[in-house]
Design a protein around this motif. Structure first.
Motif, PDB file in Angstrom:
ATOM      1  N   ARG A  77       1.042  -1.148  -0.323  1.00  0.00           N
ATOM      2  CA  ARG A  77       0.269   0.030   0.060  1.00  0.00           C
ATOM      3  C   ARG A  77       0.820   1.135  -0.182  1.00  0.00           C
ATOM      4  N   HIS A  78       2.170   1.054   0.503  1.00  0.00           N
ATOM      5  CA  HIS A  78       3.365   2.496   0.168  1.00  0.00           C
ATOM      6  C   HIS A  78       3.287   2.251  -1.207  1.00  0.00           C
ATOM      7  N   ILE A  80       5.326   5.148  -2.423  1.00  0.00           N
ATOM      8  CA  ILE A  80       5.641   5.707  -3.099  1.00  0.00           C
ATOM      9  C   ILE A  80       7.709   4.516  -2.659  1.00  0.00           C
ATOM     10  N   GLU A 164      10.443   7.607   2.813  1.00  0.00           N
ATOM     11  CA  GLU A 164       9.764   7.166   2.742  1.00  0.00           C
ATOM     12  C   GLU A 164      10.101   6.209   3.851  1.00  0.00           C
ATOM     13  N   HIS A 167       8.618   7.363   6.902  1.00  0.00           N
ATOM     14  CA  HIS A 167       6.631   6.930   6.301  1.00  0.00           C
ATOM     15  C   HIS A 167       6.831   5.643   7.149  1.00  0.00           C
ATOM     16  N   LEU A 171       4.749   4.199  10.606  1.00  0.00           N
ATOM     17  CA  LEU A 171       3.393   3.880  10.784  1.00  0.00           C
ATOM     18  C   LEU A 171       3.058   1.934  11.358  1.00  0.00           C
ATOM     19  N   ARG A 172       4.319   1.733  10.708  1.00  0.00           N
ATOM     20  CA  ARG A 172       4.629   0.020  10.898  1.00  0.00           C
ATOM     21  C   ARG A 172       4.959  -0.565  12.332  1.00  0.00           C
ATOM     22  N   ALA A 176      -0.753   0.673  17.235  1.00  0.00           N
ATOM     23  CA  ALA A 176      -1.663  -0.112  16.019  1.00  0.00           C
ATOM     24  C   ALA A 176      -1.682  -0.540  14.911  1.00  0.00           C
ATOM     25  N   ALA A 177       0.169  -1.041  14.502  1.00  0.00           N
ATOM     26  CA  ALA A 177       0.050  -1.831  13.817  1.00  0.00           C
ATOM     27  C   ALA A 177      -0.310  -3.194  13.364  1.00  0.00           C
TER      28      ALA A 177
HETATM   29  C1  LIG Z   1      -2.671   1.235  11.631  1.00  0.00           C
HETATM   30  C2  LIG Z   1      -3.452   0.490   9.840  1.00  0.00           C
HETATM   31  C3  LIG Z   1      -4.891   0.101  10.000  1.00  0.00           C
HETATM   32  C4  LIG Z   1      -4.918   0.298   8.244  1.00  0.00           C
HETATM   33  N1  LIG Z   1      -6.067   0.115   8.295  1.00  0.00           N
HETATM   34  C5  LIG Z   1      -6.581   0.030   6.429  1.00  0.00           C
HETATM   35  C6  LIG Z   1      -7.623  -0.320   6.323  1.00  0.00           C
HETATM   36  O1  LIG Z   1      -8.490  -0.976   7.224  1.00  0.00           O
HETATM   37  N2  LIG Z   1      -8.210  -0.075   4.999  1.00  0.00           N
HETATM   38  C7  LIG Z   1      -7.183   0.371   4.303  1.00  0.00           C
HETATM   39  O2  LIG Z   1      -7.558   0.134   3.205  1.00  0.00           O
HETATM   40  N3  LIG Z   1      -6.460   0.506   4.227  1.00  0.00           N
HETATM   41  C8  LIG Z   1      -5.579   0.309   5.958  1.00  0.00           C
HETATM   42  N4  LIG Z   1      -4.550   0.952   6.340  1.00  0.00           N
HETATM   43  C9  LIG Z   1      -3.124   1.347   4.838  1.00  0.00           C
HETATM   44  C10 LIG Z   1      -3.791   3.168   5.096  1.00  0.00           C
HETATM   45  O3  LIG Z   1      -4.547   4.194   4.498  1.00  0.00           O
HETATM   46  C11 LIG Z   1      -2.109   3.746   3.890  1.00  0.00           C
HETATM   47  O4  LIG Z   1      -3.078   3.118   2.803  1.00  0.00           O
HETATM   48  C12 LIG Z   1      -1.543   3.568   3.658  1.00  0.00           C
HETATM   49  O5  LIG Z   1      -1.146   3.052   5.380  1.00  0.00           O
HETATM   50  C13 LIG Z   1      -0.470   3.527   2.849  1.00  0.00           C
HETATM   51  O6  LIG Z   1       0.802   4.781   4.276  1.00  0.00           O
HETATM   52  P1  LIG Z   1       0.544   6.657   3.312  1.00  0.00           P
HETATM   53  O7  LIG Z   1      -1.011   6.465   2.175  1.00  0.00           O
HETATM   54  O8  LIG Z   1       0.651   7.403   4.572  1.00  0.00           O
HETATM   55  O9  LIG Z   1       1.987   6.623   2.870  1.00  0.00           O
HETATM   56  P2  LIG Z   1       2.618   6.176   1.961  1.00  0.00           P
HETATM   57  O10 LIG Z   1       1.892   5.447   0.207  1.00  0.00           O
HETATM   58  O11 LIG Z   1       3.408   5.393   1.962  1.00  0.00           O
HETATM   59  O12 LIG Z   1       2.869   8.089   0.499  1.00  0.00           O
HETATM   60  C14 LIG Z   1       3.854   7.930   2.114  1.00  0.00           C
HETATM   61  C15 LIG Z   1       3.458   9.665   1.570  1.00  0.00           C
HETATM   62  O13 LIG Z   1       2.865  10.332   0.305  1.00  0.00           O
HETATM   63  C16 LIG Z   1       2.441  11.330   0.281  1.00  0.00           C
HETATM   64  N5  LIG Z   1       1.352  11.175  -0.651  1.00  0.00           N
HETATM   65  C17 LIG Z   1       1.618   9.701  -1.846  1.00  0.00           C
HETATM   66  N6  LIG Z   1       0.449   9.283  -2.511  1.00  0.00           N
HETATM   67  C18 LIG Z   1      -0.148  10.918  -2.009  1.00  0.00           C
HETATM   68  C19 LIG Z   1      -1.483  11.363  -3.123  1.00  0.00           C
HETATM   69  N7  LIG Z   1      -1.873  10.578  -3.607  1.00  0.00           N
HETATM   70  N8  LIG Z   1      -1.879  12.179  -3.170  1.00  0.00           N
HETATM   71  C20 LIG Z   1      -1.110  12.948  -1.700  1.00  0.00           C
HETATM   72  N9  LIG Z   1      -0.106  12.710  -1.241  1.00  0.00           N
HETATM   73  C21 LIG Z   1       0.566  11.061  -1.461  1.00  0.00           C
HETATM   74  C22 LIG Z   1       0.863  11.181   1.493  1.00  0.00           C
HETATM   75  O14 LIG Z   1       1.863  12.381   2.858  1.00  0.00           O
HETATM   76  C23 LIG Z   1       1.756  10.046   2.084  1.00  0.00           C
HETATM   77  O15 LIG Z   1       1.989   9.633   4.108  1.00  0.00           O
HETATM   78  C24 LIG Z   1      -3.861   1.087   7.754  1.00  0.00           C
HETATM   79  C25 LIG Z   1      -2.552   1.232   7.942  1.00  0.00           C
HETATM   80  C26 LIG Z   1      -2.525   1.209   9.063  1.00  0.00           C
HETATM   81  C27 LIG Z   1      -0.889   1.685   9.447  1.00  0.00           C
END
Ligand SMILES: Cc1cc2nc3c(=O)[nH]c(=O)nc-3n(C[C@H](O)[C@H](O)[C@H](O)COP(=O)(O)OP(=O)(O)OC[C@H]3O[C@@H](n4cnc5c(N)ncnc54)[C@H](O)[C@@H]3O)c2cc1C
Length: 206
Positions: A77-78, A80, A164, A167, A171-172, A176-177
């Motif tokens: 899901r990350h 970058i 990244e 970051h 989160l991880r 909560a992770a």
């Molecule tokens: C404890 C926990 C529970 C979660 N539960 C769920 C869940 O139930 N369902 C679910 O679907 N997901 C869940 N997630 C996943 C979460 O929603 C994120 O998709 C995932 O953690 C990636 O993080 P991110 O989007 O911050 O960072 P990354 O994708 O790693 O991106 C890094 C940073 O770049 C910036 N960025 C990247 N892309 C964009 C963009 N398009 N626009 C603007 N800024 C951007 C943001 O600042 C972002 O924080 C969970 C995550 C955690 C840690």
């Protein structure tokens, strides 16, 4: 069926990572003349204090993670970061090369000998049995994979820049992770902190 532990390994990184980030940062102030022993650490601390985070993007680290498919699904899901992952479409786990069966990751939250561990193991064995029977009956790996468990072992290469990775750890490694995610990420963060303390060692001061 083989049961193994999750693990991680740093494969490669930008050479002289902290020095590269210092050099990139010092271009902004044209203060390259201040480079000396220990100056990278000070500059990186200063950049962090100013939230001058983009400078951290000049360093890149590649890691190989062995985990279950649940954890890998969260990792990808990350956005970058770059990923290369073992494919359940192309890998046939019935082959001798793969040990003639599936490999699963032992859940860190159920101890061996507990009722939950026993139930988990039984379910994985049943899934393996069905997977192998489907292949025997003419299914391809990409079809038979439908019954494979979340606990299936996967190997995944993750390449991301320093910002990244910071970051990802934030989160991880957090409470909560998922426990299986923390099982991998907390020791990985320790490894990063050992190699690059000025960048990844902050949590050690906390
Ligand atoms: C404890 C926990 C529970 C979660 N539960 C769920 C869940 O139930 N369902 C679910 O679907 N997901 C869940 N997630 C996943 C979460 O929603 C994120 O998709 C995932 O953690 C990636 O993080 P991110 O989007 O911050 O960072 P990354 O994708 O790693 O991106 C890094 C940073 O770049 C910036 N960025 C990247 N892309 C964009 C963009 N398009 N626009 C603007 N800024 C951007 C943001 O600042 C972002 O924080 C969970 C995550 C955690 C840690």
């Amino acid at each position: 069926m083989k049961i193994i532990q999750a693990s991680s390994e740093i494969i490669t990184a930008t050479p002289d990572l902290e020095q590269v980030i210092e050099l990139a940062g010092r271009v902004c102030w044209k203060s390259e003349d201040k480079i000396c022993d220990g100056s990278a650490e000070k500059l990186i601390k200063f950049l962090k204090g100013k939230n001058h985070a983009s400078v951290m993007e000049h360093g890149v680290i590649t890691v190989k993670i062995v985990c279950d498919r649940g954890v890998s699904h969260e990792l990808v899901r990350h956005r970058i970061a770059s990923f290369s992952q073992e494919s359940t479409r192309y890998v046939n786990y019935s082959k001798d090369k793969q040990g003639g069966g599936i490999t699963v990751i032992q859940p860190c939250f159920w101890g061996e000998g507990t009722a939950m561990f026993h139930e988990w193991k039984r379910a994985c064995q049943q899934a393996e049995e069905t997977y192998l029977a489907m292949l025997d009956n003419g299914a391809g790996p990409q079809e038979a994979r439908s019954v494979l468990p979340n606990s299936l072992k996967t190997e995944i290469f993750v390449t991301a820049n320093v910002r990244e990775w910071q970051h990802i750890f934030e989160l991880r490694c957090a409470p909560a992770a998922h426990p299986s995610m923390r099982e991998i990420m907390i020791p990985l963060q320790e490894k990063f902190a050992k190699y690059w303390p000025s960048i990844f060692g902050d949590h050690l001061d906390a």
